[in-house]
Write a protein that holds these residues in place. Structure first.
Motif, PDB file in Angstrom:
ATOM      1  N   ASN A  96      50.279  42.680  45.008  1.00 14.99           N
ATOM      2  CA  ASN A  96      50.347  41.982  43.715  1.00 14.99           C
ATOM      3  C   ASN A  96      49.882  40.532  43.845  1.00 14.99           C
ATOM      4  O   ASN A  96      49.250  39.983  42.943  1.00 14.99           O
ATOM      5  CB  ASN A  96      51.771  42.020  43.161  1.00 14.99           C
ATOM      6  N   ILE A  97      50.198  39.919  44.977  1.00 16.55           N
ATOM      7  CA  ILE A  97      49.708  38.560  45.245  1.00 16.55           C
ATOM      8  C   ILE A  97      48.209  38.607  45.495  1.00 16.55           C
ATOM      9  O   ILE A  97      47.442  37.781  44.976  1.00 16.55           O
ATOM     10  CB  ILE A  97      50.449  37.956  46.458  1.00 16.55           C
ATOM     11  N   ASN A  98      47.787  39.586  46.250  1.00 13.45           N
ATOM     12  CA  ASN A  98      46.385  39.693  46.638  1.00 13.45           C
ATOM     13  C   ASN A  98      45.465  39.816  45.416  1.00 13.45           C
ATOM     14  O   ASN A  98      44.308  39.388  45.454  1.00 13.45           O
ATOM     15  CB  ASN A  98      46.199  40.902  47.569  1.00 13.45           C
ATOM     16  N   ASP A  99      45.995  40.370  44.330  1.00 14.35           N
ATOM     17  CA  ASP A  99      45.188  40.520  43.111  1.00 14.35           C
ATOM     18  C   ASP A  99      44.744  39.172  42.526  1.00 14.35           C
ATOM     19  O   ASP A  99      43.879  39.123  41.653  1.00 14.35           O
ATOM     20  CB  ASP A  99      46.000  41.258  42.035  1.00 14.35           C
ATOM     21  N   TYR A 100      45.375  38.103  42.971  1.00 13.79           N
ATOM     22  CA  TYR A 100      45.062  36.774  42.419  1.00 13.79           C
ATOM     23  C   TYR A 100      44.400  35.854  43.442  1.00 13.79           C
ATOM     24  O   TYR A 100      44.125  34.692  43.167  1.00 13.79           O
ATOM     25  CB  TYR A 100      46.349  36.126  41.875  1.00 13.79           C
ATOM     26  N   ILE A 101      44.170  36.367  44.641  1.00 15.65           N
ATOM     27  CA  ILE A 101      43.525  35.578  45.702  1.00 15.65           C
ATOM     28  C   ILE A 101      42.031  35.900  45.672  1.00 15.65           C
ATOM     29  O   ILE A 101      41.634  37.072  45.746  1.00 15.65           O
ATOM     30  CB  ILE A 101      44.129  35.923  47.086  1.00 15.65           C
ATOM     31  N   THR A 102      41.214  34.857  45.566  1.00 17.77           N
ATOM     32  CA  THR A 102      39.790  35.079  45.316  1.00 17.77           C
ATOM     33  C   THR A 102      38.899  34.673  46.501  1.00 17.77           C
ATOM     34  O   THR A 102      37.758  34.286  46.317  1.00 17.77           O
ATOM     35  CB  THR A 102      39.360  34.338  44.029  1.00 17.77           C
ATOM     36  N   ALA A 103      39.445  34.753  47.712  1.00 16.83           N
ATOM     37  CA  ALA A 103      38.636  34.551  48.920  1.00 16.83           C
ATOM     38  C   ALA A 103      38.757  35.822  49.758  1.00 16.83           C
ATOM     39  O   ALA A 103      39.861  36.157  50.194  1.00 16.83           O
ATOM     40  CB  ALA A 103      39.132  33.347  49.716  1.00 16.83           C
ATOM     41  N   PRO A 104      37.650  36.545  49.968  1.00 21.88           N
ATOM     42  CA  PRO A 104      37.762  37.850  50.643  1.00 21.88           C
ATOM     43  C   PRO A 104      38.366  37.759  52.039  1.00 21.88           C
ATOM     44  O   PRO A 104      39.081  38.664  52.460  1.00 21.88           O
ATOM     45  CB  PRO A 104      36.320  38.363  50.680  1.00 21.88           C
ATOM     46  N   GLU A 105      38.081  36.647  52.753  1.00 25.32           N
ATOM     47  CA  GLU A 105      38.630  36.535  54.105  1.00 25.32           C
ATOM     48  C   GLU A 105      40.152  36.458  54.093  1.00 25.32           C
ATOM     49  O   GLU A 105      40.811  36.831  55.067  1.00 25.32           O
ATOM     50  CB  GLU A 105      38.023  35.328  54.848  1.00 25.32           C
ATOM     51  N   VAL A 106      40.726  35.971  52.972  1.00 26.42           N
ATOM     52  CA  VAL A 106      42.190  35.900  52.857  1.00 26.42           C
ATOM     53  C   VAL A 106      42.740  37.229  52.325  1.00 26.42           C
ATOM     54  O   VAL A 106      43.810  37.681  52.739  1.00 26.42           O
ATOM     55  CB  VAL A 106      42.612  34.707  51.961  1.00 26.42           C
ATOM     56  N   ASN A 107      41.983  37.889  51.443  1.00 25.73           N
ATOM     57  CA  ASN A 107      42.381  39.228  50.985  1.00 25.73           C
ATOM     58  C   ASN A 107      42.565  40.174  52.177  1.00 25.73           C
ATOM     59  O   ASN A 107      43.502  40.970  52.220  1.00 25.73           O
ATOM     60  CB  ASN A 107      41.318  39.830  50.050  1.00 25.73           C
ATOM     61  N   LEU A 108      41.661  40.033  53.123  1.00 26.14           N
ATOM     62  CA  LEU A 108      41.704  40.887  54.318  1.00 26.14           C
ATOM     63  C   LEU A 108      43.015  40.680  55.089  1.00 26.14           C
ATOM     64  O   LEU A 108      43.666  41.638  55.508  1.00 26.14           O
ATOM     65  CB  LEU A 108      40.521  40.517  55.211  1.00 26.14           C
ATOM     66  N   LEU A 109      43.421  39.420  55.240  1.00 26.26           N
ATOM     67  CA  LEU A 109      44.645  39.120  55.999  1.00 26.26           C
ATOM     68  C   LEU A 109      45.883  39.646  55.284  1.00 26.26           C
ATOM     69  O   LEU A 109      46.809  40.151  55.923  1.00 26.26           O
ATOM     70  CB  LEU A 109      44.773  37.599  56.209  1.00 26.26           C
ATOM     71  N   LEU A 110      45.900  39.538  53.971  1.00 30.60           N
ATOM     72  CA  LEU A 110      47.071  40.025  53.226  1.00 30.60           C
ATOM     73  C   LEU A 110      47.167  41.556  53.317  1.00 30.60           C
ATOM     74  O   LEU A 110      48.273  42.109  53.341  1.00 30.60           O
ATOM     75  CB  LEU A 110      47.005  39.564  51.767  1.00 30.60           C
ATOM     76  N   ALA A 111      46.007  42.200  53.391  1.00 28.59           N
ATOM     77  CA  ALA A 111      46.027  43.664  53.563  1.00 28.59           C
ATOM     78  C   ALA A 111      46.587  44.030  54.939  1.00 28.59           C
ATOM     79  O   ALA A 111      47.365  44.979  55.075  1.00 28.59           O
ATOM     80  CB  ALA A 111      44.619  44.229  53.380  1.00 28.59           C
ATOM     81  N   ILE A 112      46.213  43.258  55.960  1.00 26.69           N
ATOM     82  CA  ILE A 112      46.754  43.521  57.307  1.00 26.69           C
ATOM     83  C   ILE A 112      48.257  43.252  57.323  1.00 26.69           C
ATOM     84  O   ILE A 112      49.039  44.018  57.887  1.00 26.69           O
ATOM     85  CB  ILE A 112      46.029  42.663  58.364  1.00 26.69           C
TER      86      ILE A 112
END
Ligand SMILES: [Fe+2]
Ligand SMILES: [Fe+2]
Length: 345
Positions: A96-112
């Motif tokens: 739910n947080i990741n849906d609002y983060i707009t830098a792919p390199e950070v999206n990747l970390l939240l998925a991990i």
């Protein structure tokens, strides 16, 4: 806050316009072009921490559990109940947080991070199945339904998460980020120290090893959110209002102390209501500064009363987790996937 588009042909992935929030990402993982260089280091660190709960032998813990005092067993079960809640809600909410983060390199970390929280959840299942008699297992998962102190603190963080789902305002977003940080940076640690205390007496060594792996992961999550907060403050210095954030810290500290006194109290060797207060307020001071806020929240709480346990936590020494992560200089961090340090005990 606007939820980012999943498919966004009008998006702009250039490094000049990339922003951690309120950006216009296409969501393409072009990881050859990275704006937030710390994300590269964090990716390697998080992946190097990979571990499998079932590789830790818990057979001796079954005997060890029978030798615990009534108070220690009650604390062991109760802390597991709380940790289970924390990892359950994290596994469910990070996307739910990741849906609002707009830098792919950070999206990747939240998925991990999300997948690591799922492994933590599985590790509690493994510990419970290995150690707790079958007729008492569900009571650990269900404790929050009967225990008022546990219910209240679970409710505090869950409602902040839920409010953001209902209304993605800027205010609810900063609260969900801070609640997440407090969960990762404050809530786990009195519980972790309880297990290290037992390990220092050669009790529940298998469980403590699993806790060390979880602890190592949680520290990376804590640092990830420090970076996120700092980057948001770079583009919007007023996004996190200090007075409100301070109030969230104080509520979290009060609840952490009340819960720890409730579940451990003075009945376990090495832990007292005094050391719990000292430790929790010292830790809150550390975390507060790591977000870039000035001063101390709690005057006179400058010492970690559990410093002697840091060796067991694998958070001190050369190339350690804590010193590098507390400095937020993850590039120097090179952790192997195997813990060491047990031989000294
Ligand atoms: Fe976790
Ligand atoms: Fe975590």
């Amino acid at each position: 806050m606007e939820q980012k588009l999943l498919f966004n042909p009008e998006g702009d992935d250039s490094l000049e316009t990339r922003q951690i929030i309120r950006g216009n990402s296409t969501n393409i993982f072009n990881l050859n072009n990275v704006r937030y260089q710390w994300a590269n280091s964090m990716y390697r660190n998080m992946m190097a921490n990979f571990w499998i709960p079932e590789k830790t032998d818990l057979s001796s813990d079954l005997e060890s559990y029978k030798r615990l005092t009534v108070e220690e067993r009650q604390a062991y079960d109760g802390i597991l109940s709380f940790l289970i809640f924390l990892d359950s809600i994290q596994t469910n909410n990070l996307s739910n947080i990741n849906d609002y983060i707009t830098a792919p390199e950070v999206n990747l970390l939240l998925a991990i991070q999300q997948y690591q929280e799922a492994i933590h959840s599985q590790s509690y299942q493994y510990a419970i199945e290995s150690i707790i008699p079958a007729d008492r297992r569900n009571a650990i998962y269900d404790k929050w339904r009967q225990d008022k102190v546990l219910f209240e603190r679970n409710k505090y963080v869950a409602e902040i998460y839920q409010d953001f789902l209902g209304d993605s305002s800027d205010e609810n977003f900063y609260k969900v980020i801070i609640a997440n940080y407090l969960l990762e940076g404050l809530y786990f640690y009195n519980g972790f120290n309880f297990f290290y205390n037992l390990a220092s007496r050669h009790l529940m060594m298998g469980t403590s090893e699993i806790i060390r792996y979880i602890n190592r992961d949680e520290l990376t999550h804590c640092v990830l959110f420090e970076f996120i907060v700092r980057e948001i403050r770079e583009i919007d210095p007023d996004f996190f209002p200090p007075a409100e954030v301070e109030q969230m810290f104080r509520t979290a500290v009060d609840q952490e102390i009340a819960w720890t006194d409730h579940i451990i109290g003075d009945g376990v060797l090495g832990v007292s209501e005094e050391t719990t207060e000292m430790y929790t307020k010292w830790l809150a001071n550390e975390r507060w500064n790591k977000l870039g806020f000035e001063g101390k929240l709690y005057d006179g709480f400058d010492k970690n009363p559990y410093k002697h346990l840091e060796k067991l936590a694998d958070t001190e020494g050369e190339g350690d987790v804590k010193s590098n992560f507390f400095e937020s200089t993850v590039s120097a961090y090179n952790q192997s996937s195997v813990l060491d340090g047990w031989d000294d005990f």
